[in-house]
Design a protein around this motif. Sequence first.
Motif, PDB file in Angstrom:
ATOM      1  N   UNK A  91       0.827  -1.205   0.000  1.00  0.00           N
ATOM      2  CA  UNK A  91       0.000   0.000   0.000  1.00  0.00           C
ATOM      3  C   UNK A  91       0.863   1.257   0.000  1.00  0.00           C
ATOM      4  N   UNK A  92       1.862   1.276   0.856  1.00  0.00           N
ATOM      5  CA  UNK A  92       2.739   2.448   0.924  1.00  0.00           C
ATOM      6  C   UNK A  92       3.468   2.653  -0.402  1.00  0.00           C
ATOM      7  N   UNK A  93       3.908   1.558  -1.014  1.00  0.00           N
ATOM      8  CA  UNK A  93       4.610   1.656  -2.294  1.00  0.00           C
ATOM      9  C   UNK A  93       3.705   2.210  -3.389  1.00  0.00           C
ATOM     10  N   UNK A  94       2.387   2.011  -3.217  1.00  0.00           N
ATOM     11  CA  UNK A  94       1.413   2.497  -4.198  1.00  0.00           C
ATOM     12  C   UNK A  94       0.966   3.929  -3.902  1.00  0.00           C
ATOM     13  N   UNK A  95       1.575   4.553  -2.900  1.00  0.00           N
ATOM     14  CA  UNK A  95       1.235   5.933  -2.575  1.00  0.00           C
ATOM     15  C   UNK A  95       0.028   6.083  -1.672  1.00  0.00           C
ATOM     16  N   UNK A  96      -0.366   4.990  -1.030  1.00  0.00           N
ATOM     17  CA  UNK A  96      -1.517   5.020  -0.121  1.00  0.00           C
ATOM     18  C   UNK A  96      -1.071   5.531   1.247  1.00  0.00           C
ATOM     19  N   UNK A  97      -1.903   6.364   1.868  1.00  0.00           N
ATOM     20  CA  UNK A  97      -1.555   6.927   3.176  1.00  0.00           C
ATOM     21  C   UNK A  97      -2.533   6.545   4.282  1.00  0.00           C
ATOM     22  N   UNK A  98      -3.696   5.964   3.909  1.00  0.00           N
ATOM     23  CA  UNK A  98      -4.711   5.619   4.900  1.00  0.00           C
ATOM     24  C   UNK A  98      -5.317   4.247   4.592  1.00  0.00           C
ATOM     25  N   UNK A  99      -5.782   3.582   5.646  1.00  0.00           N
ATOM     26  CA  UNK A  99      -6.558   2.348   5.505  1.00  0.00           C
ATOM     27  C   UNK A  99      -7.852   2.536   6.292  1.00  0.00           C
ATOM     28  N   UNK A 100      -8.970   2.240   5.645  1.00  0.00           N
ATOM     29  CA  UNK A 100     -10.291   2.456   6.242  1.00  0.00           C
ATOM     30  C   UNK A 100     -10.834   1.138   6.783  1.00  0.00           C
ATOM     31  N   UNK A 101     -11.394   1.179   7.993  1.00  0.00           N
ATOM     32  CA  UNK A 101     -11.951  -0.009   8.637  1.00  0.00           C
ATOM     33  C   UNK A 101     -13.424   0.213   8.982  1.00  0.00           C
ATOM     34  N   UNK A 102     -14.180  -0.882   9.001  1.00  0.00           N
ATOM     35  CA  UNK A 102     -15.604  -0.808   9.316  1.00  0.00           C
ATOM     36  C   UNK A 102     -15.933  -1.249  10.727  1.00  0.00           C
ATOM     37  N   UNK A 103     -14.971  -1.168  11.636  1.00  0.00           N
ATOM     38  CA  UNK A 103     -15.211  -1.572  13.024  1.00  0.00           C
ATOM     39  C   UNK A 103     -16.183  -0.610  13.699  1.00  0.00           C
ATOM     40  N   UNK A 104     -16.936  -1.150  14.679  1.00  0.00           N
ATOM     41  CA  UNK A 104     -17.994  -0.372  15.319  1.00  0.00           C
ATOM     42  C   UNK A 104     -17.710  -0.006  16.773  1.00  0.00           C
ATOM     43  N   UNK A 105     -17.365  -1.016  17.600  1.00  0.00           N
ATOM     44  CA  UNK A 105     -17.169  -0.661  19.013  1.00  0.00           C
ATOM     45  C   UNK A 105     -16.225  -1.585  19.782  1.00  0.00           C
ATOM     46  N   UNK A 106     -15.684  -2.616  19.177  1.00  0.00           N
ATOM     47  CA  UNK A 106     -14.805  -3.527  19.909  1.00  0.00           C
ATOM     48  C   UNK A 106     -13.422  -2.892  20.054  1.00  0.00           C
ATOM     49  N   UNK A 107     -13.165  -2.375  21.248  1.00  0.00           N
ATOM     50  CA  UNK A 107     -11.959  -1.591  21.492  1.00  0.00           C
ATOM     51  C   UNK A 107     -10.688  -2.401  21.278  1.00  0.00           C
ATOM     52  N   UNK A 108     -10.712  -3.697  21.648  1.00  0.00           N
ATOM     53  CA  UNK A 108      -9.496  -4.494  21.513  1.00  0.00           C
ATOM     54  C   UNK A 108      -9.106  -4.692  20.049  1.00  0.00           C
ATOM     55  N   UNK A 109     -10.107  -4.754  19.163  1.00  0.00           N
ATOM     56  CA  UNK A 109      -9.808  -4.896  17.737  1.00  0.00           C
ATOM     57  C   UNK A 109      -9.225  -3.600  17.188  1.00  0.00           C
ATOM     58  N   UNK A 110      -9.824  -2.484  17.570  1.00  0.00           N
ATOM     59  CA  UNK A 110      -9.286  -1.198  17.110  1.00  0.00           C
ATOM     60  C   UNK A 110      -7.855  -0.997  17.613  1.00  0.00           C
ATOM     61  N   UNK A 111      -7.628  -1.326  18.874  1.00  0.00           N
ATOM     62  CA  UNK A 111      -6.287  -1.169  19.441  1.00  0.00           C
ATOM     63  C   UNK A 111      -5.282  -2.032  18.690  1.00  0.00           C
ATOM     64  N   UNK A 112      -5.675  -3.266  18.367  1.00  0.00           N
ATOM     65  CA  UNK A 112      -4.794  -4.174  17.628  1.00  0.00           C
ATOM     66  C   UNK A 112      -4.432  -3.580  16.268  1.00  0.00           C
ATOM     67  N   UNK A 113      -5.423  -3.048  15.561  1.00  0.00           N
ATOM     68  CA  UNK A 113      -5.163  -2.466  14.242  1.00  0.00           C
ATOM     69  C   UNK A 113      -4.227  -1.263  14.354  1.00  0.00           C
ATOM     70  N   UNK A 114      -4.492  -0.414  15.324  1.00  0.00           N
ATOM     71  CA  UNK A 114      -3.669   0.784  15.487  1.00  0.00           C
ATOM     72  C   UNK A 114      -2.231   0.423  15.840  1.00  0.00           C
ATOM     73  N   UNK A 115      -2.063  -0.587  16.688  1.00  0.00           N
ATOM     74  CA  UNK A 115      -0.716  -1.007  17.067  1.00  0.00           C
ATOM     75  C   UNK A 115       0.042  -1.586  15.875  1.00  0.00           C
ATOM     76  N   UNK A 116      -0.634  -2.397  15.064  1.00  0.00           N
ATOM     77  CA  UNK A 116       0.023  -3.026  13.920  1.00  0.00           C
ATOM     78  C   UNK A 116       0.355  -2.023  12.821  1.00  0.00           C
ATOM     79  N   UNK A 117      -0.387  -0.932  12.758  1.00  0.00           N
ATOM     80  CA  UNK A 117      -0.135   0.062  11.721  1.00  0.00           C
ATOM     81  C   UNK A 117       0.822   1.158  12.173  1.00  0.00           C
TER      82      UNK A 117
END
Length: 236
Positions: A91-117
């Motif tokens: 994604x970065x090599x393609x000039x992408x700067x953001x990734x969009x997610x459809x998560x709603x309220x599960x905090x542990x999933x959001x935290x996991x995504x933020x940590x990995x990114x």
Amino acid sequence: MGLPKAWMSWSTGKDSAWALDKIRTEGRVEVTALLTTVNQAFARVAMHAVREQLLETQAEALGLALVKIPLPWPCPNVAYEEAMERALAQARAAGVSHVVFGDLFLQEIRKYREEKMAGTGLTPLFPIWGLDTWELAREMVGAGLRAFLTCVDPRRMDRSFAGRIFDSSLLSALPSGVDPCGENGEFHTFAYAGPMFRHEIDARVGQIEERDGFVFADVLPAGNAASESPRERQSK
């Protein structure tokens, strides 16, 4: 100067579809591609069990490129994370700067995504985060979003919900305690119609079976003989 480019983390389900529509409406970024994990052994989207062919049809109906992340089966977590790291680098090599997610309220999933990114140069966006899920579900249905329930957890819902259409009738029939968007894993979906699509996807429900503790409805492209009843096949 154009908008920042983004990829949409795509599950094939209604929440991804609604998040895509929301982020497009906001105009903060330009979504250029869908990013989806695919089980290589079965050619299906992970967990939702949607056929790869229908995933490709969704991308066409959305007018977006499709970036597949092939996963082995079984897939240990280390293999998943390595595959995701390669995809984010792509994604970065393609000039992408953001990734969009459809998560709603599960905090542990959001935290996991933020940590990995963190440190990847990519910013995660959560356009439907924190919305009331009953209001959200009704808004989706009211706007014409339709989806088949492809996977149901029989510990939370009756197996008869597998294959049903996500609509007002389904919302009225949900058991007490079930999140109307299935955010706790009660069910997963395949979106086939709505304002985010250029045209409705012609599909139907085929065989329903129980495996690995879940009930799956096999969604098929319309016209696929496996999705028709014996009487329909005999009439041809």
